[in-house]
Design an enzyme around this catalytic site. Structure first.
Site, short mmCIF file in Angstrom:
data_model
loop_
_atom_site.label_atom_id
_atom_site.label_comp_id
_atom_site.label_asym_id
_atom_site.label_seq_id
_atom_site.Cartn_x
_atom_site.Cartn_y
_atom_site.Cartn_z
N GLN A 117 0.83 -1.20 0.00
CA GLN A 117 0.00 0.00 0.00
C GLN A 117 0.87 1.26 0.00
OE1 GLN A 117 -3.58 -0.37 2.73
NE2 GLN A 117 -2.27 -1.96 3.61
N VAL A 119 3.80 4.09 -1.07
CA VAL A 119 4.14 4.79 -2.31
C VAL A 119 5.61 5.21 -2.33
CG1 VAL A 119 1.79 5.65 -2.64
CG2 VAL A 119 3.40 7.02 -1.31
N HIS A 135 -1.30 1.72 -4.42
CA HIS A 135 -1.56 3.16 -4.41
C HIS A 135 -0.57 3.94 -5.26
CE1 HIS A 135 -3.66 2.41 -0.29
NE2 HIS A 135 -4.43 2.09 -1.32
N CYS A 194 2.54 20.23 -17.52
CA CYS A 194 3.11 19.12 -18.28
C CYS A 194 4.00 19.66 -19.39
CB CYS A 194 1.98 18.28 -18.87
SG CYS A 194 2.50 17.00 -20.02
#
Length: 216
Positions: A117, A119, A135, A194
């Site tokens: 779980q 990250v 996750h 981006c």
């Protein structure tokens, strides 16, 4: 008139008493085919706090939700300012004995898989392969418009350039890499878009209020 009996059963009543005897664990591992499911607790010794343990960050910190992140430019500025500062600490975390043990079991062919779980990528850093990250991972960034992925280190470089001299002192670091900063400390932090299409960038993690990708 009959009264309903009071229920006093606790789900812990059927559990055996606590023990430090690792014999059953060793027996299970020796048989192989063990699936490891890890959570925040395995990374606390690497300096990454958990959400719900003693002193966990949920007692003082409300994590960013997907809905707030996508709806508010102010929320994104606050998130990226805090996450950018937190990444400097989070990104330096190293695997501990727990991560290394899981990797060792895997190398010996004792595991059927590793699901986490977390990250933080510490299972992979310890040598585990094929880890399923429920996750996601903070070391990747995804564009919500075009879907392009990019390394977190590249975004960190761009944010450094856009916010030269940004170095507030955080009150603490949270399990999602988010640093505790006040609105005054966030100030006018600049968020970069981006590099491919100019869209909104998001860490490739599952926020609160967001669903785990079906393929995962």
């Amino acid at each position: 008139m009959r009264t309903r009996p009071t229920l006093s059963w606790s789900p812990t009543e059927d559990l055996p008493p606590g023990t430090t005897d690792l014999g059953p664990v060793a027996d299970a591992l020796r048989s192989g085919g063990v699936l490891v499911l890890s959570g925040a607790g395995i990374s606390t010794e690497s300096g990454i706090p958990d959400y719900r343990g003693e002193g966990g960050s949920l007692s003082r910190h409300t994590p960013m939700t997907y809905q707030d992140f996508t709806a508010s430019a102010r929320a994104r500025r606050r998130y990226w300012a805090r996450s950018h500062l937190g990444w400097r600490t989070f990104g330096r975390a190293r695997p501990n004995a727990g991560h290394r043990a899981v990797a060792a079991f895997e190398r010996r062919g004792l595991l059927s898989g590793v699901i986490t779980q977390n990250v933080d990528g510490l299972h992979q850093a310890a040598g585990s392969e094929g880890v399923v990250e429920l996750h996601g991972s903070l070391d990747r960034v995804v564009c919500l418009s075009c879907g392009a992925f990019s390394p977190r280190r590249e975004l960190a470089r761009r944010l450094e350039q856009a916010n030269e001299g940004f170095a507030p002192v955080a009150a603490g670091i949270n399990p999602d890499g988010d640093a505790d900063l006040t609105d005054e400390q966030v100030g006018d932090f600049r968020v970069v878009p981006c590099a491919v299409c100019g869209g909104i960038l998001k860490p490739d993690v599952v926020f609160f209020g967001e669903t785990v990708p079906p393929q995962t």
